[in-house]
Write a protein that holds these residues in place. Sequence first.
Motif, PDB file in Angstrom:
ATOM      1  N   TYR A 185       0.813  -1.319  -0.010  1.00  0.00           N
ATOM      2  CA  TYR A 185       0.090  -0.094   0.263  1.00  0.00           C
ATOM      3  C   TYR A 185       0.866   1.140   0.072  1.00  0.00           C
ATOM      4  CZ  TYR A 185       0.923  -0.672   4.998  1.00  0.00           C
ATOM      5  OH  TYR A 185       1.736  -1.010   6.003  1.00  0.00           O
ATOM      6  N   LYS A 186       0.190   2.284  -0.308  1.00  0.00           N
ATOM      7  CA  LYS A 186       0.967   3.619  -0.216  1.00  0.00           C
ATOM      8  C   LYS A 186       1.053   4.185   1.078  1.00  0.00           C
ATOM      9  CE  LYS A 186      -2.627   6.141  -2.424  1.00  0.00           C
ATOM     10  NZ  LYS A 186      -3.217   7.001  -3.459  1.00  0.00           N
ATOM     11  N   PRO A 187       2.005   4.912   1.591  1.00  0.00           N
ATOM     12  CA  PRO A 187       2.053   5.533   2.839  1.00  0.00           C
ATOM     13  C   PRO A 187       0.813   5.939   3.244  1.00  0.00           C
ATOM     14  CG  PRO A 187       3.984   6.304   1.703  1.00  0.00           C
ATOM     15  CD  PRO A 187       3.066   5.499   0.610  1.00  0.00           C
TER      16      PRO A 187
ATOM     17  N   ASP B  76      -5.217   2.265  -3.450  1.00  0.00           N
ATOM     18  CA  ASP B  76      -4.277   2.133  -4.374  1.00  0.00           C
ATOM     19  C   ASP B  76      -2.976   1.149  -4.100  1.00  0.00           C
ATOM     20  OD1 ASP B  76      -5.750   3.276  -6.132  1.00  0.00           O
ATOM     21  OD2 ASP B  76      -4.653   4.879  -6.483  1.00  0.00           O
ATOM     22  N   MET B  77      -2.629   0.539  -5.027  1.00  0.00           N
ATOM     23  CA  MET B  77      -1.457  -0.310  -4.549  1.00  0.00           C
ATOM     24  C   MET B  77      -0.295   0.606  -4.899  1.00  0.00           C
ATOM     25  SD  MET B  77      -0.236  -4.128  -6.172  1.00  0.00           S
ATOM     26  CE  MET B  77      -0.937  -5.117  -5.094  1.00  0.00           C
ATOM     27  N   ASP B  78       0.599   0.376  -4.304  1.00  0.00           N
ATOM     28  CA  ASP B  78       2.078   1.026  -4.693  1.00  0.00           C
ATOM     29  C   ASP B  78       2.614   0.326  -5.915  1.00  0.00           C
ATOM     30  OD1 ASP B  78       4.622   1.634  -5.084  1.00  0.00           O
ATOM     31  OD2 ASP B  78       5.026   2.127  -2.566  1.00  0.00           O
ATOM     32  N   THR B  79       2.730   0.840  -7.214  1.00  0.00           N
ATOM     33  CA  THR B  79       3.032  -0.085  -7.928  1.00  0.00           C
ATOM     34  C   THR B  79       4.579  -0.048  -8.183  1.00  0.00           C
ATOM     35  OG1 THR B  79       2.441   2.032  -9.497  1.00  0.00           O
ATOM     36  CG2 THR B  79       1.259   0.216  -9.873  1.00  0.00           C
TER      37      THR B  79
ATOM     38  N   ALA C  34       6.631  -0.414  -5.729  1.00  0.00           N
ATOM     39  CA  ALA C  34       6.763  -1.263  -4.795  1.00  0.00           C
ATOM     40  C   ALA C  34       6.707  -2.711  -5.436  1.00  0.00           C
ATOM     41  CB  ALA C  34       6.232  -1.382  -3.484  1.00  0.00           C
ATOM     42  N   LEU C  35       5.739  -2.970  -6.046  1.00  0.00           N
ATOM     43  CA  LEU C  35       5.298  -4.163  -6.795  1.00  0.00           C
ATOM     44  C   LEU C  35       6.291  -4.531  -8.072  1.00  0.00           C
ATOM     45  CD1 LEU C  35       3.061  -6.577  -7.436  1.00  0.00           C
ATOM     46  CD2 LEU C  35       2.126  -4.860  -9.131  1.00  0.00           C
ATOM     47  N   THR C  36       6.810  -3.346  -8.666  1.00  0.00           N
ATOM     48  CA  THR C  36       7.722  -3.591  -9.737  1.00  0.00           C
ATOM     49  C   THR C  36       9.011  -4.175  -9.062  1.00  0.00           C
ATOM     50  OG1 THR C  36       6.983  -2.009 -11.024  1.00  0.00           O
ATOM     51  CG2 THR C  36       9.170  -2.711 -11.489  1.00  0.00           C
ATOM     52  N   ALA C  37       9.514  -3.600  -7.934  1.00  0.00           N
ATOM     53  CA  ALA C  37      10.619  -3.658  -7.129  1.00  0.00           C
ATOM     54  C   ALA C  37      10.629  -5.290  -6.505  1.00  0.00           C
ATOM     55  CB  ALA C  37      10.641  -2.897  -5.799  1.00  0.00           C
TER      56      ALA C  37
ATOM     57  N   TYR D  21      -5.964   0.260 -11.239  1.00  0.00           N
ATOM     58  CA  TYR D  21      -6.386  -1.190 -11.719  1.00  0.00           C
ATOM     59  C   TYR D  21      -5.455  -1.378 -13.096  1.00  0.00           C
ATOM     60  CZ  TYR D  21     -10.250  -2.049  -8.734  1.00  0.00           C
ATOM     61  OH  TYR D  21     -11.159  -2.239  -7.634  1.00  0.00           O
ATOM     62  N   GLU D  22      -5.362  -0.274 -13.862  1.00  0.00           N
ATOM     63  CA  GLU D  22      -4.725  -0.144 -14.843  1.00  0.00           C
ATOM     64  C   GLU D  22      -3.275  -0.592 -14.956  1.00  0.00           C
ATOM     65  OE1 GLU D  22      -6.377   3.238 -16.884  1.00  0.00           O
ATOM     66  OE2 GLU D  22      -7.919   1.981 -17.652  1.00  0.00           O
ATOM     67  N   ALA D  23      -2.580   0.049 -13.997  1.00  0.00           N
ATOM     68  CA  ALA D  23      -1.283   0.074 -13.842  1.00  0.00           C
ATOM     69  C   ALA D  23      -0.843  -1.337 -13.178  1.00  0.00           C
ATOM     70  CB  ALA D  23      -0.736   1.336 -12.675  1.00  0.00           C
ATOM     71  N   VAL D  24      -1.663  -1.686 -12.256  1.00  0.00           N
ATOM     72  CA  VAL D  24      -1.234  -3.005 -11.651  1.00  0.00           C
ATOM     73  C   VAL D  24      -1.338  -3.956 -12.743  1.00  0.00           C
ATOM     74  CG1 VAL D  24      -1.916  -4.904 -10.224  1.00  0.00           C
ATOM     75  CG2 VAL D  24      -1.985  -2.355  -9.309  1.00  0.00           C
ATOM     76  N   SER D  25      -2.407  -4.145 -13.694  1.00  0.00           N
ATOM     77  CA  SER D  25      -2.832  -4.989 -14.602  1.00  0.00           C
ATOM     78  C   SER D  25      -1.540  -5.285 -15.587  1.00  0.00           C
ATOM     79  CB  SER D  25      -3.999  -4.496 -15.383  1.00  0.00           C
ATOM     80  OG  SER D  25      -4.135  -5.283 -16.562  1.00  0.00           O
ATOM     81  N   LYS D  26      -1.063  -3.856 -16.149  1.00  0.00           N
ATOM     82  CA  LYS D  26       0.006  -3.701 -17.103  1.00  0.00           C
ATOM     83  C   LYS D  26       1.336  -4.573 -16.438  1.00  0.00           C
ATOM     84  CE  LYS D  26       2.306  -0.113 -19.881  1.00  0.00           C
ATOM     85  NZ  LYS D  26       2.574   1.186 -19.812  1.00  0.00           N
ATOM     86  N   ILE D  27       1.728  -4.254 -15.277  1.00  0.00           N
ATOM     87  CA  ILE D  27       2.828  -4.885 -14.373  1.00  0.00           C
ATOM     88  C   ILE D  27       2.300  -6.438 -14.525  1.00  0.00           C
ATOM     89  CG2 ILE D  27       3.961  -5.376 -12.578  1.00  0.00           C
ATOM     90  CD1 ILE D  27       3.241  -2.172 -11.889  1.00  0.00           C
TER      91      ILE D  27
END
Length: 482
Positions: free
Chosen positions: A150-152, A166-169, A171-174, A206-212
């Motif tokens: 999650y974001k802070p 929103d998910m911290d994208t 952090a997801l990539t990392a 949702y769009e950013a997470v889906s892309k990753i």
Amino acid sequence: MANIRFHLGEAIPLEMHKVRTVQRLDLVPIERRLEAIEEAGNNTFLLFNKDIYLDMLTDSGVNAMSDQQIASMMTADDSYAGSATFTRLKDKLVEILGKEHFLPAHQGRAAENLLARYYVEEGMFVPMNYHFTTTKAHVMVNGGTVLELYKPEALNPVSDDPFKGDMDTDALTALIEKEGADKIAFIRIEAGTNLIGGQPVSLANYEAVSKIARSNGIPFVVDASLLADNLHFIKTREEACKDMSIREITKRIADLSDLIYFSARKLGHVRGGGIVTDNEEVFKGLLSMLPLYEGFSTYGGMSVREMEAMAVGLEETMDEHMINQGPIFIEYMVNELVKLGIPVITPPGGLGAHLDAMAFLSHVPKEQYRAGALGSALYIASGVRGMERGTISEERNPDGTDHIAAVELLRLALPRRVFTLSQVKYTVDRIAWLYENRELIGGLEFYEEPEILRFFFGKLKPTSDWQQKLAAKFREDFGDSL
Ligand code: F0G
């Protein structure tokens, strides 16, 4: 709810429905409430309805159904296999979500059981925007680890961030870079994060997470249990979506995901659940487990009446004026509390109003379960039942110490179309009284503690005689009032 301007005074939420069936309620005297909370081990889950005035424990399976839903139950087609009701429900899901396969399950956590068994192997990770109790437990028992990205701002109780879910994208990539995509069982976004105050997720997220997820070949799973509120928030808070219909937003979220599961105790206002996907291989894998844990593939543990009403409920969920009732009532309640200076999670989210027990009871040691104590105190003062969503709802650390929750909330769920504005006002009044007398509230300690999901059956006692003192002050201030 309709957006109506008022001539006199402040605008109040205005319902676009009328009530045609009612259930009698009792408010038992405070002396009985004191006994009842003791009998329940200071665990509001263990109270009985006969002792409860307003049940704000949850919105799960207790939302008001529409006349159309009730009527549809009478036309349900019953059979072990191949009922027409199943086909109607499946067709409705395909129409709304556009995914080909549907696996019925008796409730949300049953879907989680199947998903965790299918996807999670020892040592794997499941990143989420935030965990939910049953989801986390299923991942854990299958040897996986839940990571909350999650974001802070998500944990900031007082905020004006419209999408704290929103998910911290980054952090997801990392995480994917560090662990490798093979170690990620699936990525889960919970529409309307339950445990941090029903805070929504933006369509952009949702769009950013889906892309990753797609670029790394990782399954993207959406928990749509609280989707209805989330749809309302996307429509009203996300500039880019204000001209989209609820149906369009729903379809877009579905298209971005590989699999959607839900508790129909929330989504669709019935009692049940399910999974939809268009991945044939995943469908077959899950299907092979369905008869073992749920039932045959055309009922999955649900009664056909609930399934028939679910199809109607899902269609009604596409109606903006239906799904906004919850968020608008919640917003009213939260704003009233804010005006009184009472610590409550902002901005208002879905599901219910969430009191910030960390701040409300800052004088009580954290180890003495502030949110649990506030839940007991509110029940004693009002007969209103809330739900602890804090440290008691966490599992202990492997070394046996308490895992102090990041947020300590008393959730006051507002099941949709169930309570009146006067009942909400009464609740605010009693919370205001408690806040003025908060120094009288003390802590709790366990005397019976189950190892897993302890919040359901655990029992606690007050660390002093604070509950008697609170009740004595109530009598002093309210005389013989209930
Ligand atoms: N996911 C979310 C986001 C939920 O809120 C719930 C249930 C589940 C999954 C599990 O679904 O209860 O049908 O098995 N939330 C309920 C609540 C229990 O009170 O908030 P279930």
